[in-house]
Design a protein around this motif. Structure first.
Motif, PDB file in Angstrom:
ATOM      1  N   GLY A 106       0.813  -1.213   0.000  1.00 28.68           N
ATOM      2  CA  GLY A 106       0.000   0.000   0.000  1.00 28.68           C
ATOM      3  C   GLY A 106       0.844   1.260   0.000  1.00 28.68           C
ATOM      4  O   GLY A 106       0.531   2.235  -0.696  1.00 28.68           O
ATOM      5  N   SER A 107       1.919   1.243   0.769  1.00 26.69           N
ATOM      6  CA  SER A 107       2.791   2.421   0.786  1.00 26.69           C
ATOM      7  C   SER A 107       3.512   2.591  -0.542  1.00 26.69           C
ATOM      8  O   SER A 107       3.693   3.718  -1.006  1.00 26.69           O
ATOM      9  CB  SER A 107       3.795   2.320   1.930  1.00 26.69           C
ATOM     10  N   ARG A 108       3.885   1.501  -1.176  1.00 21.42           N
ATOM     11  CA  ARG A 108       4.512   1.616  -2.495  1.00 21.42           C
ATOM     12  C   ARG A 108       3.536   2.191  -3.504  1.00 21.42           C
ATOM     13  O   ARG A 108       3.884   3.053  -4.316  1.00 21.42           O
ATOM     14  CB  ARG A 108       5.000   0.253  -2.977  1.00 21.42           C
ATOM     15  N   ARG A 109       2.286   1.724  -3.443  1.00 16.99           N
ATOM     16  CA  ARG A 109       1.258   2.245  -4.346  1.00 16.99           C
ATOM     17  C   ARG A 109       1.043   3.732  -4.113  1.00 16.99           C
ATOM     18  O   ARG A 109       0.942   4.525  -5.052  1.00 16.99           O
ATOM     19  CB  ARG A 109      -0.049   1.473  -4.129  1.00 16.99           C
ATOM     20  N   ALA A 110       0.992   4.138  -2.840  1.00 16.53           N
ATOM     21  CA  ALA A 110       0.786   5.551  -2.527  1.00 16.53           C
ATOM     22  C   ALA A 110       1.967   6.400  -2.976  1.00 16.53           C
ATOM     23  O   ALA A 110       1.777   7.486  -3.526  1.00 16.53           O
ATOM     24  CB  ALA A 110       0.565   5.723  -1.024  1.00 16.53           C
ATOM     25  N   LEU A 111       3.177   5.910  -2.764  1.00 19.22           N
ATOM     26  CA  LEU A 111       4.355   6.675  -3.158  1.00 19.22           C
ATOM     27  C   LEU A 111       4.474   6.793  -4.673  1.00 19.22           C
ATOM     28  O   LEU A 111       5.002   7.770  -5.186  1.00 19.22           O
ATOM     29  CB  LEU A 111       5.618   6.049  -2.564  1.00 19.22           C
ATOM     30  N   ALA A 112       3.965   5.809  -5.388  1.00 18.52           N
ATOM     31  CA  ALA A 112       4.054   5.848  -6.848  1.00 18.52           C
ATOM     32  C   ALA A 112       2.907   6.620  -7.488  1.00 18.52           C
ATOM     33  O   ALA A 112       3.111   7.328  -8.469  1.00 18.52           O
ATOM     34  CB  ALA A 112       4.087   4.423  -7.392  1.00 18.52           C
ATOM     35  N   HIS A 113       1.693   6.492  -6.948  1.00 14.92           N
ATOM     36  CA  HIS A 113       0.521   7.043  -7.641  1.00 14.92           C
ATOM     37  C   HIS A 113      -0.386   7.912  -6.781  1.00 14.92           C
ATOM     38  O   HIS A 113      -1.373   8.432  -7.294  1.00 14.92           O
ATOM     39  CB  HIS A 113      -0.327   5.898  -8.212  1.00 14.92           C
ATOM     40  N   GLY A 114      -0.112   8.026  -5.496  1.00 19.09           N
ATOM     41  CA  GLY A 114      -1.009   8.774  -4.614  1.00 19.09           C
ATOM     42  C   GLY A 114      -0.905  10.270  -4.814  1.00 19.09           C
ATOM     43  O   GLY A 114       0.097  10.792  -5.317  1.00 19.09           O
ATOM     44  N   PRO A 115      -1.944  10.995  -4.429  1.00 13.82           N
ATOM     45  CA  PRO A 115      -1.899  12.452  -4.552  1.00 13.82           C
ATOM     46  C   PRO A 115      -0.849  13.058  -3.623  1.00 13.82           C
ATOM     47  O   PRO A 115      -0.711  12.644  -2.479  1.00 13.82           O
ATOM     48  CB  PRO A 115      -3.304  12.897  -4.172  1.00 13.82           C
ATOM     49  N   VAL A 116      -0.117  14.031  -4.141  1.00 17.57           N
ATOM     50  CA  VAL A 116       0.929  14.716  -3.379  1.00 17.57           C
ATOM     51  C   VAL A 116       0.307  15.923  -2.689  1.00 17.57           C
ATOM     52  O   VAL A 116      -0.534  16.606  -3.266  1.00 17.57           O
ATOM     53  CB  VAL A 116       2.071  15.174  -4.313  1.00 17.57           C
ATOM     54  N   GLY A 117       0.732  16.175  -1.457  1.00 13.25           N
ATOM     55  CA  GLY A 117       0.203  17.331  -0.751  1.00 13.25           C
ATOM     56  C   GLY A 117       0.926  17.576   0.550  1.00 13.25           C
ATOM     57  O   GLY A 117       2.075  17.167   0.726  1.00 13.25           O
ATOM     58  N   THR A 118       0.231  18.233   1.452  1.00 11.93           N
ATOM     59  CA  THR A 118       0.786  18.560   2.759  1.00 11.93           C
ATOM     60  C   THR A 118      -0.129  18.003   3.846  1.00 11.93           C
ATOM     61  O   THR A 118      -1.325  17.835   3.640  1.00 11.93           O
ATOM     62  CB  THR A 118       0.915  20.081   2.960  1.00 11.93           C
TER      63      THR A 118
END
Length: 155
Positions: free
Chosen positions: A39-51
């Motif tokens: 899940g963390s790999r998926r988020a780091l590759a495709h998740g929305p970037v923000g603060t």
């Protein structure tokens, strides 16, 4: 060298229950660790970037994590009560106003964000090692059971 005595039925049931317990426990824990890593790999590759704007810290026995509101850089995604992984929070340390360059896992059941330098290989490696240890322990218990069974059959 003397051969081991045959196990009573009660002890056989105990060993089989131990094998089942070890396998279920190791499979459950290892699959949750591996799922976190994936899940963390998926988020780091495709998740929305923000603060992340932290408003609380969630502390366990050994570490703490920031909990707050995630807002994507383009303003399209806002999520409350997001737990940030990868950015260490100290129990008595000051709370930052915002933490930049985090990615949200928008497919998770619990909202989770990951810092850009989060190492997703750690949970995957720990989960794989845990499943291997569970198999080794279960195999050892099977060998013990077989050794005692063969003692009961031989004259």
């Amino acid at each position: 060298m003397t051969s081991p005595k045959p196990l009573p039925t009660r002890d056989k049931v105990f060993v089989w229950a131990g094998i089942a317990f070890v396998l279920v426990l190791s499979c459950g824990l290892s699959s949750s660790l591996i799922a976190e890593g994936v899940g963390s790999r998926r988020a780091l590759a495709h998740g929305p970037v923000g603060t992340l704007a932290p408003n609380d810290r969630k502390c366990g026995d050994s570490s703490c994590a920031w909990v707050g509101t995630f807002a994507s850089a383009d303003g399209t995604v806002t999520e409350e009560d997001v737990v940030l992984k990868g950015e260490r929070a100290r129990r008595n340390g000051p709370m930052p106003a915002t933490i930049d360059d985090v990615r949200l896992d928008d497919e998770a059941t619990r909202p989770t964000a990951y810092a850009a330098d989060y190492n997703w290989l750690g949970p995957v490696a720990k989960g794989s090692l845990l499943s291997l240890v569970g198999l080794v322990i279960a195999g050892f218990l099977l060998v013990v059971l077989k050794r005692h069974r063969s003692a009961a059959v031989s004259p």
